[in-house]
Design a protein around this motif. Structure first.
Motif, PDB file in Angstrom:
ATOM      1  N   VAL A   1       0.917  -1.114   0.117  1.00 46.23           N
ATOM      2  CA  VAL A   1       0.057   0.056  -0.022  1.00 46.23           C
ATOM      3  C   VAL A   1       0.713   1.277   0.080  1.00 46.23           C
ATOM      4  O   VAL A   1       1.706   1.487   1.035  1.00 46.23           O
ATOM      5  N   PRO A   2       1.041   1.927  -1.064  1.00 42.50           N
ATOM      6  CA  PRO A   2       1.830   3.331  -1.252  1.00 42.50           C
ATOM      7  C   PRO A   2       1.276   4.302  -0.402  1.00 42.50           C
ATOM      8  O   PRO A   2       0.120   4.380   0.023  1.00 42.50           O
ATOM      9  N   GLY A   3       2.272   5.322   0.056  1.00 39.81           N
ATOM     10  CA  GLY A   3       2.003   6.189   1.155  1.00 39.81           C
ATOM     11  C   GLY A   3       1.337   7.549   0.558  1.00 39.81           C
ATOM     12  O   GLY A   3       1.333   7.721  -0.702  1.00 39.81           O
ATOM     13  N   PHE A   4       1.105   8.220   1.301  1.00 41.94           N
ATOM     14  CA  PHE A   4       0.294   9.644   0.988  1.00 41.94           C
ATOM     15  C   PHE A   4       0.592  10.560   2.053  1.00 41.94           C
ATOM     16  O   PHE A   4       0.583  10.136   3.347  1.00 41.94           O
TER      17      PHE A   4
ATOM     18  N   TYR B   1      -8.176 -11.652   1.969  1.00 39.86           N
ATOM     19  CA  TYR B   1      -7.510 -11.613   0.433  1.00 39.86           C
ATOM     20  C   TYR B   1      -6.046 -11.470   0.954  1.00 39.86           C
ATOM     21  O   TYR B   1      -5.059 -11.741   0.064  1.00 39.86           O
ATOM     22  N   THR B   2      -5.351 -11.053   1.986  1.00 41.25           N
ATOM     23  CA  THR B   2      -4.116 -11.030   2.116  1.00 41.25           C
ATOM     24  C   THR B   2      -3.957 -11.595   3.942  1.00 41.25           C
ATOM     25  O   THR B   2      -4.501 -11.118   4.706  1.00 41.25           O
ATOM     26  N   LYS B   3      -2.811 -11.995   3.992  1.00 38.59           N
ATOM     27  CA  LYS B   3      -2.139 -12.198   5.235  1.00 38.59           C
ATOM     28  C   LYS B   3      -1.404 -11.252   6.069  1.00 38.59           C
ATOM     29  O   LYS B   3      -1.445 -11.213   7.129  1.00 38.59           O
ATOM     30  N   ASN B   4      -0.704 -10.281   5.107  1.00 41.85           N
ATOM     31  CA  ASN B   4      -0.031  -9.181   5.769  1.00 41.85           C
ATOM     32  C   ASN B   4      -0.203  -8.031   4.929  1.00 41.85           C
ATOM     33  O   ASN B   4      -0.524  -8.027   3.865  1.00 41.85           O
ATOM     34  N   ILE B   5       0.128  -6.831   5.517  1.00 44.29           N
ATOM     35  CA  ILE B   5       0.147  -5.443   4.796  1.00 44.29           C
ATOM     36  C   ILE B   5       1.449  -4.929   4.951  1.00 44.29           C
ATOM     37  O   ILE B   5       1.836  -4.843   6.082  1.00 44.29           O
ATOM     38  N   ILE B   6       1.861  -4.257   3.698  1.00 42.69           N
ATOM     39  CA  ILE B   6       3.204  -3.670   3.662  1.00 42.69           C
ATOM     40  C   ILE B   6       2.891  -2.148   3.395  1.00 42.69           C
ATOM     41  O   ILE B   6       2.691  -1.889   2.097  1.00 42.69           O
ATOM     42  N   PHE B   7       2.808  -1.250   4.057  1.00 45.04           N
ATOM     43  CA  PHE B   7       2.777   0.177   3.986  1.00 45.04           C
ATOM     44  C   PHE B   7       4.051   0.726   3.621  1.00 45.04           C
ATOM     45  O   PHE B   7       5.100   0.408   4.325  1.00 45.04           O
TER      46      PHE B   7
ATOM     47  N   TYR C   1       5.965  13.586   8.803  1.00 45.07           N
ATOM     48  CA  TYR C   1       5.341  12.379   9.280  1.00 45.07           C
ATOM     49  C   TYR C   1       5.650  11.330   8.359  1.00 45.07           C
ATOM     50  O   TYR C   1       5.402  11.606   6.996  1.00 45.07           O
ATOM     51  N   VAL C   2       6.298  10.212   8.859  1.00 36.67           N
ATOM     52  CA  VAL C   2       6.682   9.080   8.011  1.00 36.67           C
ATOM     53  C   VAL C   2       5.363   8.641   7.503  1.00 36.67           C
ATOM     54  O   VAL C   2       4.702   7.866   8.273  1.00 36.67           O
ATOM     55  N   GLU C   3       5.222   8.418   6.191  1.00 31.67           N
ATOM     56  CA  GLU C   3       3.853   8.060   5.543  1.00 31.67           C
ATOM     57  C   GLU C   3       3.575   6.701   6.016  1.00 31.67           C
ATOM     58  O   GLU C   3       2.298   6.241   6.498  1.00 31.67           O
ATOM     59  N   SER C   4       4.403   5.725   6.103  1.00 25.67           N
ATOM     60  CA  SER C   4       4.131   4.359   6.244  1.00 25.67           C
ATOM     61  C   SER C   4       3.710   4.033   7.726  1.00 25.67           C
ATOM     62  O   SER C   4       2.991   3.228   7.813  1.00 25.67           O
ATOM     63  N   ARG C   5       4.528   5.000   8.669  1.00 30.71           N
ATOM     64  CA  ARG C   5       4.067   4.596   9.866  1.00 30.71           C
ATOM     65  C   ARG C   5       2.765   5.228  10.408  1.00 30.71           C
ATOM     66  O   ARG C   5       1.994   4.578  10.996  1.00 30.71           O
ATOM     67  N   ILE C   6       2.375   6.264   9.878  1.00 31.23           N
ATOM     68  CA  ILE C   6       0.977   6.736  10.052  1.00 31.23           C
ATOM     69  C   ILE C   6      -0.027   5.792   9.588  1.00 31.23           C
ATOM     70  O   ILE C   6      -1.108   5.570   9.968  1.00 31.23           O
ATOM     71  N   MET C   7       0.206   5.248   8.359  1.00 27.43           N
ATOM     72  CA  MET C   7      -0.763   4.202   7.748  1.00 27.43           C
ATOM     73  C   MET C   7      -0.823   3.298   8.785  1.00 27.43           C
ATOM     74  O   MET C   7      -2.065   2.507   8.923  1.00 27.43           O
ATOM     75  N   ALA C   8       0.302   2.449   9.008  1.00 20.90           N
ATOM     76  CA  ALA C   8       0.422   1.444  10.149  1.00 20.90           C
ATOM     77  C   ALA C   8      -0.496   1.642  11.127  1.00 20.90           C
ATOM     78  O   ALA C   8      -1.105   0.895  11.822  1.00 20.90           O
ATOM     79  N   SER C   9      -0.338   2.914  11.780  1.00 22.87           N
ATOM     80  CA  SER C   9      -1.019   3.113  12.979  1.00 22.87           C
ATOM     81  C   SER C   9      -2.561   3.089  12.862  1.00 22.87           C
ATOM     82  O   SER C   9      -3.197   2.631  13.616  1.00 22.87           O
TER      83      SER C   9
ATOM     84  N   HIS D   1       1.077  -8.296  11.716  1.00 24.54           N
ATOM     85  CA  HIS D   1       0.872  -8.367  10.357  1.00 24.54           C
ATOM     86  C   HIS D   1       1.202  -7.051   9.534  1.00 24.54           C
ATOM     87  O   HIS D   1       0.576  -7.084   8.338  1.00 24.54           O
ATOM     88  N   ILE D   2       1.425  -6.496  10.165  1.00 23.90           N
ATOM     89  CA  ILE D   2       1.858  -4.848   9.509  1.00 23.90           C
ATOM     90  C   ILE D   2       3.046  -4.500   9.435  1.00 23.90           C
ATOM     91  O   ILE D   2       3.979  -4.879  10.435  1.00 23.90           O
ATOM     92  N   PHE D   3       3.749  -4.519   8.210  1.00 20.19           N
ATOM     93  CA  PHE D   3       5.088  -4.051   8.106  1.00 20.19           C
ATOM     94  C   PHE D   3       5.165  -2.534   7.436  1.00 20.19           C
ATOM     95  O   PHE D   3       4.363  -2.182   6.781  1.00 20.19           O
ATOM     96  N   THR D   4       6.574  -1.935   7.781  1.00 21.92           N
ATOM     97  CA  THR D   4       6.605  -0.478   7.015  1.00 21.92           C
ATOM     98  C   THR D   4       7.765  -0.578   6.277  1.00 21.92           C
ATOM     99  O   THR D   4       9.035  -1.188   6.614  1.00 21.92           O
ATOM    100  N   GLU D   5       7.853   0.234   5.014  1.00 20.56           N
ATOM    101  CA  GLU D   5       9.028   0.171   4.232  1.00 20.56           C
ATOM    102  C   GLU D   5       8.975   1.582   4.226  1.00 20.56           C
ATOM    103  O   GLU D   5       8.333   2.444   3.744  1.00 20.56           O
ATOM    104  N   GLU D   6      10.273   2.241   4.906  1.00 20.10           N
ATOM    105  CA  GLU D   6      10.545   3.791   5.160  1.00 20.10           C
ATOM    106  C   GLU D   6      11.325   4.605   4.301  1.00 20.10           C
ATOM    107  O   GLU D   6      11.754   5.372   4.604  1.00 20.10           O
TER     108      GLU D   6
END
Length: 241
Positions: free
Chosen positions: A45-48, A74-80, A89-97, A108-113
């Protein structure tokens, strides 16, 4: 990601025209095809950008859709994916929160920063997924972003499926904003991308011009020659693993 956001704005205007129905139909067909391969090990899931006050409509759409895909199996995990680009604000961390607040378990949540552009969102998240041992991966984002990221995926023959947002399904979801603590996502010594790079340099980044590729992902000699100065050799990958 201001250039990407500009592209998004242009494409949103298309949604309001006759092209919108075409994009929606295309997303529905892509989802129908991609869902046949479910469940996926992970969706990307790309950030914004997040302004620290209220989440944007695009964030709502992407985060609730990711939660829907997880909740429905549909999915076992999510990568923001996403660094701090337009705001501190680090977009992936916000989305993960937000995803965790909606009910997705943190394990089951991972972040690419690292990513600062949409193409980097996709590729660096793909590499993270592989490092985590995930093999079945899909991109899960809005129809607009899907429309141009699918070309990037096809161009480089990346084994990434598509699970784009289906607007009619979103209409059935209770879209609300849960409470989070955004301060945990603030990046120290933040400098906006637009202050670090000029327009044309940012545009090149949007087109994937700064990606460091893993040699195994460049399927043709043409791309191996073109990106030889930004390629990580297989021998280095093996040593690092």
């Amino acid at each position: 990601m201001r250039i990407a956001n500009l592209l998004f704005s242009v494409l949103v205007s298309l949604l309001l025209s006759g092209c919108g129905k075409m994009l929606y139909r295309s997303a529905e067909k892509a989802f129908e095809k991609g869902s046949r391969q479910a469940p996926y090990d992970a969706v990307i899931v790309p950030g914004f950008p997040y302004n620290g006050q209220k989440w944007d409509m695009v964030l709502q759409l992407r985060i609730h859709w990711a939660h829907y895909l997880y909740a429905k199996g549909y999915t076992k995990n999510i990568i923001f994916s996403g660094s701090a680009v337009a705001t501190p604000y680090v977009e992936s961390r916000i989305m993960a929160s937000y995803a965790q607040a909606l009910g997705v378990p943190r394990e089951h949540i991972f972040t690419e920063e690292k990513a600062e552009h949409s193409t980097e969102n996709v590729y660096y998240s793909y590499r993270l997924a592989k490092d985590l041992g995930f093999s079945k991966i899909a991109l899960a984002t809005d129809p607009v972003q899907t429309s141009y990221m699918r070309r990037f995926i096809k161009r480089f023959q990346l084994p990434i499926g598509l699970l784009p947002t289906v607007i009619d399904t979103v209409k059935t979801i209770n879209v609300y904003e849960p409470k989070i603590d955004p301060n945990e996502a603030i990046k120290a010594d933040f400098v906006k991308l637009s202050d670090r790079e000029g327009f044309f340099k940012r545009f090149r980044g949007t087109m994937g011009g700064y990606i460091y590729w893993h040699e195994e992902d460049l399927k043709t000699k043409k791309y191996r020659r073109r990106y030889k100065d930004r390629t990580i050799p297989s021998s280095v990958q093996t040593r690092n693993n």
